[in-house]
Design an enzyme around this catalytic site. Structure first.
Site, PDB file in Angstrom:
ATOM      1  N   ASP A 217      76.359  50.988  65.100  1.00  0.00           N
ATOM      2  CA  ASP A 217      76.310  50.447  66.463  1.00  0.00           C
ATOM      3  C   ASP A 217      74.832  50.313  66.855  1.00  0.00           C
ATOM      4  O   ASP A 217      73.986  50.176  65.968  1.00  0.00           O
ATOM      5  CB  ASP A 217      77.124  51.344  67.406  1.00  0.00           C
ATOM      6  N   HIS A 240      73.239  47.459  65.509  1.00  0.00           N
ATOM      7  CA  HIS A 240      73.409  46.414  66.524  1.00  0.00           C
ATOM      8  C   HIS A 240      72.139  46.162  67.327  1.00  0.00           C
ATOM      9  O   HIS A 240      72.166  45.517  68.352  1.00  0.00           O
ATOM     10  CB  HIS A 240      74.580  46.751  67.456  1.00  0.00           C
TER      11      HIS A 240
END
Ligand SMILES: *[C@@H]1O[C@H](CO)[C@@H](O)[C@H](O)[C@H]1NC(C)=O
Ligand SMILES: *[C@@H]1O[C@H](CO)[C@@H](O)[C@H](O)[C@H]1NC(C)=O
Length: 393
Positions: A217, A240
């Protein structure tokens, strides 16, 4: 003879002085911790914590080499002592059954401490079991625990710590003042859910330096109430990206102010430099951000502001974000985009982005003859120097 006596006296005084000022050191093995990776060493660690926290002079918890299995631990203050060091040569291991910690929010929590340094060490949260549960679409999976949570604390240093395979976030800094994270190493697979590297919120004066974050993430996520934040020398990817947001989920929400992100690299990440807010009314804001000297390699969204976040189109369709975004600078951003749109400013119709500046930005569409492009919606600002793709501000 007199000289000899003087010398002996001097030596005695030096030894006495050293004893009186030396930091007390508490070896967790002396409290019964077992470096076998299986025996629960929670109690010995808590006893060592009570000893250092209750000490009136500088004190160290020492964790020798080996694997120490630990359940959820709460290192609570306030302590008598404002100079605590936790020196870790070994690895702290979470229970292999993810249900033991899965609903506990945190694995290792520091709360209301001041002047704590965590030096070295590895945290192995063994999160893979929980990720498998989550990806099997079972409704019975717990949310998962953050590996290292630092709450309501001042003057905390995390130096040279490695975090492996967290269940949820690797590290969270919440409600803190003056936290330095240096040489942190976060490791989890690209497809591990919700394994943000370092999440910061309601904190001021947080610094992240020279760290390598590879995870499933956000490498760094910056939540509401983050001010005077400095991030420099961070390598992100897979992951991310570095993200301010998601912001504006709540109607009443603290803003994000004075954020510097410098000398960062992104490799194969979903995003590079991102600001993201929910498409809902909110008092939140972002003011004063400098993104400087970033290198992108095959990044899907190298530069992105997305104010229309509304997962599942639930509770926000056709609403506009209340989050006001202003004074955001992008300087010296280079490299390749994995998609055609390398720069995207998708701002709120109700609160257009103001004062965006771009200087010396050169992003190309990887391995493609077609040029990269930029997209602006409700975004105002200026561009100078080389700006490729051509600015739409
Ligand atoms: C912005 O934050 C930095 C630390 O990241 C700090 O040194 C500086 O003083 C802050 N600026 C303002 C205007 O508060
Ligand atoms: C932009 O980057 C491309 C690819 O790296 C390079 O060929 C080009 O010369 C750069 N343009 C400028 C103006 O620096």
């Amino acid at each position: 003879m007199a000289n000899h006596l003087l010398l002996v006296l001097a030596v005695i005084i030096v030894i006495f002085f050293k004893e009186a000022t030396a930091a007390a050191s508490y070896n967790v093995k002396k409290f019964g911790a077992k470096p076998d990776g299986r025996t629960d060493s929670s109690k010995p660690f808590m006893s060592a914590w009570s000893a250092v926290c209750g000490s009136t002079k500088p004190a160290t918890i020492y964790v020798p080499k080996g694997r120490y299995m630990l359940g959820g631990l709460r290192f609570r203050g306030p302590c008598k002592n404002r100079a605590i060091t936790i020196r870790i040569d070994g690895t702290l291991v979470a229970p292999s059954n993810y249900r033991v910690l899965g609903s506990a929010n945190y694995w290792l929590l520091f709360n209301r401490v001041e002047g704590v340094t965590i030096q070295g060490g590895t945290l192995d949260a063994q999160g893979a079991g929980l990720w498998a549960c989550k990806s099997s679409n079972s409704k019975n999976c717990p949310q998962g625990a953050t590996s290292l949570a630092i709450y309501n604390s001042n003057k905390v240093v995390v130096n040279g710590l490695t975090s492996l395979n967290s269940q949820m976030f690797h590290m969270v800094v919440n409600g803190c003042n003056n936290v330095r994270m240096v040489g942190v190493n976060v490791v989890a697979p690209w497809n591990s859910p919700n394994t943000d590297g370092i999440h910061i919120q309601y904190s001021t004066g947080v610094t992240i330096l020279s760290s390598k974050l590879t995870t499933g993430d956000d490498c760094v996520s910056i939540g509401p109430g983050s001010t005077n934040l400095w991030i420099e020398g961070v390598a992100c990817g897979p992951g991310h990206g570095i993200s301010i947001g998601s912001l504006g989920k709540d109607l009443k929400e603290a803003g994000v102010q004075n954020v510097t992100v410098k000398r960062v690299t992104f490799k194969g990440t979903q995003n590079g430099l991102r600001i993201k807010s929910w498409a809902r009314p909110s008092s939140g804001f972002v003011n004063g951000v400098l993104f400087q000297n970033a290198i992108m390699t095959n990044v899907q969204n190298p530069i992105v502001i997305d104010q229309n976040y509304c997962p599942g189109r639930i509770n926000c369709p056709r609403q506009h974000s209340g989050v006001k975004i202003s004074n955001v600078k992008y300087v010296d951003v280079h490299g390749t985009s994995a998609t055609k749109v390398a720069v995207k400013f998708d701002c709120s119709k109700k609160n257009p982005c103001r004062g965006i500046t771009m200087r010396d930005v050169n992003l190309s569409f990887k391995n493609q003859k077609t040029a990269a492009s930029s997209y602006c919606m409700n975004a105002g600002g200026t561009a100078s120097g080389v700006v490729n793709p051509t600015s739409c501000l």
